[in-house]
Design an enzyme around this catalytic site. Structure first.
Site, PDB file in Angstrom:
ATOM      1  N   GLN A  29       0.824  -1.199   0.000  1.00  0.00           N
ATOM      2  CA  GLN A  29       0.000   0.000   0.000  1.00  0.00           C
ATOM      3  C   GLN A  29       0.861   1.252   0.000  1.00  0.00           C
ATOM      4  O   GLN A  29       2.074   1.187   0.191  1.00  0.00           O
ATOM      5  CB  GLN A  29      -0.940  -0.017   1.210  1.00  0.00           C
ATOM      6  N   GLU A  35      -4.336  -0.346   5.576  1.00  0.00           N
ATOM      7  CA  GLU A  35      -3.410   0.107   6.603  1.00  0.00           C
ATOM      8  C   GLU A  35      -3.951   1.419   7.154  1.00  0.00           C
ATOM      9  O   GLU A  35      -4.430   2.269   6.395  1.00  0.00           O
ATOM     10  CB  GLU A  35      -1.999   0.303   6.039  1.00  0.00           C
ATOM     11  N   ASP A  92      -0.842  -9.384  10.816  1.00  0.00           N
ATOM     12  CA  ASP A  92       0.052  -9.247   9.657  1.00  0.00           C
ATOM     13  C   ASP A  92       1.520  -9.194  10.081  1.00  0.00           C
ATOM     14  O   ASP A  92       2.268  -8.327   9.643  1.00  0.00           O
ATOM     15  CB  ASP A  92      -0.334  -7.978   8.893  1.00  0.00           C
ATOM     16  N   GLU A 118      12.631  -7.711  12.247  1.00  0.00           N
ATOM     17  CA  GLU A 118      14.012  -7.320  11.953  1.00  0.00           C
ATOM     18  C   GLU A 118      14.813  -7.118  13.230  1.00  0.00           C
ATOM     19  O   GLU A 118      14.254  -6.820  14.293  1.00  0.00           O
ATOM     20  CB  GLU A 118      14.029  -6.020  11.131  1.00  0.00           C
ATOM     21  N   ASP A 146       5.991  -1.717  11.173  1.00  0.00           N
ATOM     22  CA  ASP A 146       4.865  -1.907  10.260  1.00  0.00           C
ATOM     23  C   ASP A 146       3.628  -2.447  10.983  1.00  0.00           C
ATOM     24  O   ASP A 146       3.305  -3.635  10.919  1.00  0.00           O
ATOM     25  CB  ASP A 146       5.273  -2.848   9.124  1.00  0.00           C
TER      26      ASP A 146
END
Length: 542
Positions: free
Chosen positions: A224, A261, A413, A418, A433
């Site tokens: 997105q 989102e 989701d 990381e 995110d």
């Protein structure tokens, strides 16, 4: 003409009609006054809950701000900073909810203050070694080559950028001369992105919420639309726009990987992560931006520029280019120029601080028909525990911390996470995110808790903070409401509806019940990361 005299009976009839007409007028006048007074009296609302505004009211508020903007010029950003700490101020919230609810605002502010004064949020810290810092400023002995070129030891941060709009900055080794984004980067350690008491976080959110926007380009990748925004002194932020109303729930028939989102989800996730004591989400702040002057007129991205148009309602809109929801059927429109967005602080460049992406062991299949292995095998965690890096260290409880955060905000989701390469496997996980969080408040997705349910393992510090947030004196929904009230966009409307705030308390109770069930079935459930910490034995114990 012959004048006709009226008899006594005729005069009596006329007088009666006159009195009757006068009486009817008086009655009508009293009735009208009563109706008008009733219409002007607002209904009394309960002081125990805050009713969220409907989307139409939000749009009217934004339209009003936009109208004020257009009375001067399209690029006159009338949005002003409120408060001195985190974005926004308690005063804004008091104005918005009325004096009848001022007592609750003060009470919640005291709860938030008391929470962060609690010993669990002020634990003694181990001394940090040189390798525990992600980035360090060069010391004088490392800049001999600068001295050879006639540059003194305090001027090696001097920027020679000649780009229009950028200041010719002069940074020294003194922290006070560093811009907020650099202070944030220099504060990242092996254990967390920032310290809760670090003033650089509030300075950074203030910087992102108020500074002039110098550039806007679309960020490649992802499903997105996201924009990369540039600020004075070379600061950058990741922008996510408002796409739907705050109280609009995700359709129950919509798959998680096709969901919108949400800008308010990114903001709320940052605040929730902070309240849980994780400090693993980069600072995020809300802002009203002018689509005309702060994106369209300054962007160098021609592909992005070509997607701008004016809607039939006279609003400035654009849609960008991406895999999902980037079309004229899914435009992002201002009112008529202003649009709500979230701005997330960028992490250090990969060339300076490389990051490694890990596939989550509990990643979903992202298929409409297939299930992932963990969804079919209740003993799946036994396999994970035998696989590096989950077979030693804290990586497993790190993933469980992340699952707890995701369950509280209903984020399905989480396919990857990381870490910073410099710290190897002995480091925290970055909770990045979070735009698909806070989509449904009426449904709790228990599958998100699978890591905790299957592994029955949790940090003691995490468990004690969860218990603390379940008590009335520190209720999660109350401190979350007050924390979010400090964001600038809270002046437009609450960032989370009351239904979402109530869901936080309900889901917190589910997590604690899950841990209790685990303790009945297993002996080694809690990883003691607090040493001999005793805490408040009357409220928190194990």
């Amino acid at each position: 003409m012959v004048r006709q005299n009226l008899g006594p009976s005729t005069r009596t009839i006329y007088l009666c009609l006159a009195f009757l007409s006068l009486a009817l007028h008086v009655i009508l006048a009293i009735f009208c006054l009563t109706v008008l007074q009733t219409a002007c009296v607002l209904p009394h609302s309960s002081s125990s809950s805050l009713n969220p505004r409907k989307d139409s009211q939000i749009d009217q508020s934004v339209s009003s701000s936009s109208h004020k903007l257009s009375t001067s010029s399209p690029d006159d950003n009338s949005y002003k900073w409120k408060g001195t700490g985190m974005p926004g101020a308690i005063g804004i919230e008091k104005k918005r909810i009325g004096t009848g609810k001022g007592n609750r605002v003060v009470e919640e502010a005291l709860k938030l203050e008391a929470l962060f004064k609690h010993p669990l949020y002020n634990l003694p810290e181990a001394e940090l070694l040189e390798d525990d810092w992600l980035l360090r400023v060069k010391k004088n002995e490392h800049i001999g080559d600068y001295k050879e070129r006639g540059i003194n030891s305090d001027s090696h941060w001097l920027s020679s950028s000649q780009e229009e709009g950028y200041d010719k900055v002069f940074w020294t080794s003194d922290t006070e001369t560093h811009p907020p984004w650099l202070r944030f980067h220099l504060g990242i350690t092996r254990h967390e992105l920032y310290k809760r008491k670090d003033l650089s976080v509030s300075k950074l959110t203030h910087y992102l919420a108020t500074q002039r926007i110098l550039g806007a380009v679309q960020k490649p990748g992802g499903t997105q639309l996201k924009l990369l925004m540039s600020f004075p002194n070379h600061g950058q932020a990741l922008l996510k726009p408002r796409k739907q109303a705050r109280d609009e729930e995700t359709d129950v028939d919509l798959f998680y990987f096709s969901d919108f989102e949400r800008h308010n989800a990114e903001i709320s996730a940052f605040h929730l992560d902070r309240l849980l004591g994780f400090n693993r989400i980069p600072p995020v702040v809300g802002r009203l931006i002018n689509l005309t002057s702060e994106i369209r007129e300054i962007t160098t991205d021609r592909k992005l520029y070509r997607t701008f148009f004016t809607s039939p309602a006279g609003n400035v809109c654009f849609y960008g280019q991406c895999d999902y929801y980037c079309s004229t059927e899914h435009p992002l429109c201002g009112r008529p120029h202003l649009l709500e967005v979230s701005l997330a602080a960028m992490l250090p460049e990969l060339s300076l601080a490389p990051r490694r992406s890990w596939r989550s062991p509990w990643k979903r299949s992202y298929s409409r028909t297939k299930l992932a292995q963990w969804e079919k095998d209740p003993t799946y965690c036994d396999t994970v525990k035998q696989t590096a890096p989950y077979n030693n260290g804290t990586r497993l409880v790190d993933v469980i911390d992340m699952a707890i955060l995701d369950f509280l905000m209903s984020n399905m989701d989480r396919h990857h996470y990381e870490t910073f390469e410099k710290f190897g496997n002995e480091s925290f996980l970055l909770h990045l995110d979070n735009g698909r969080a806070f989509g449904r408040h009426s449904q709790d997705e228990l599958s998100i808790l699978a890591p905790l349910q299957q592994c029955c393992r949790i940090r003691r510090s995490t468990l004690l903070r969860l218990r603390l947030l379940s008590y009335p004196d520190f209720r999660l929904s109350d401190v979350m409401r007050q924390s979010l009230a400090q964001d600038p966009l809270a002046a437009v409307a609450p960032l989370l509806s009351e239904a979402h705030l109530s869901a936080l308390d309900r889901r917190l109770a589910t997590i604690l019940q899950t841990v209790e069930t685990c303790e009945k079935q297993h002996d080694d459930v809690i990883l003691n990361d607090l040493g001999n910490y005793k805490g408040d034995s009357q409220q928190i114990s194990h």
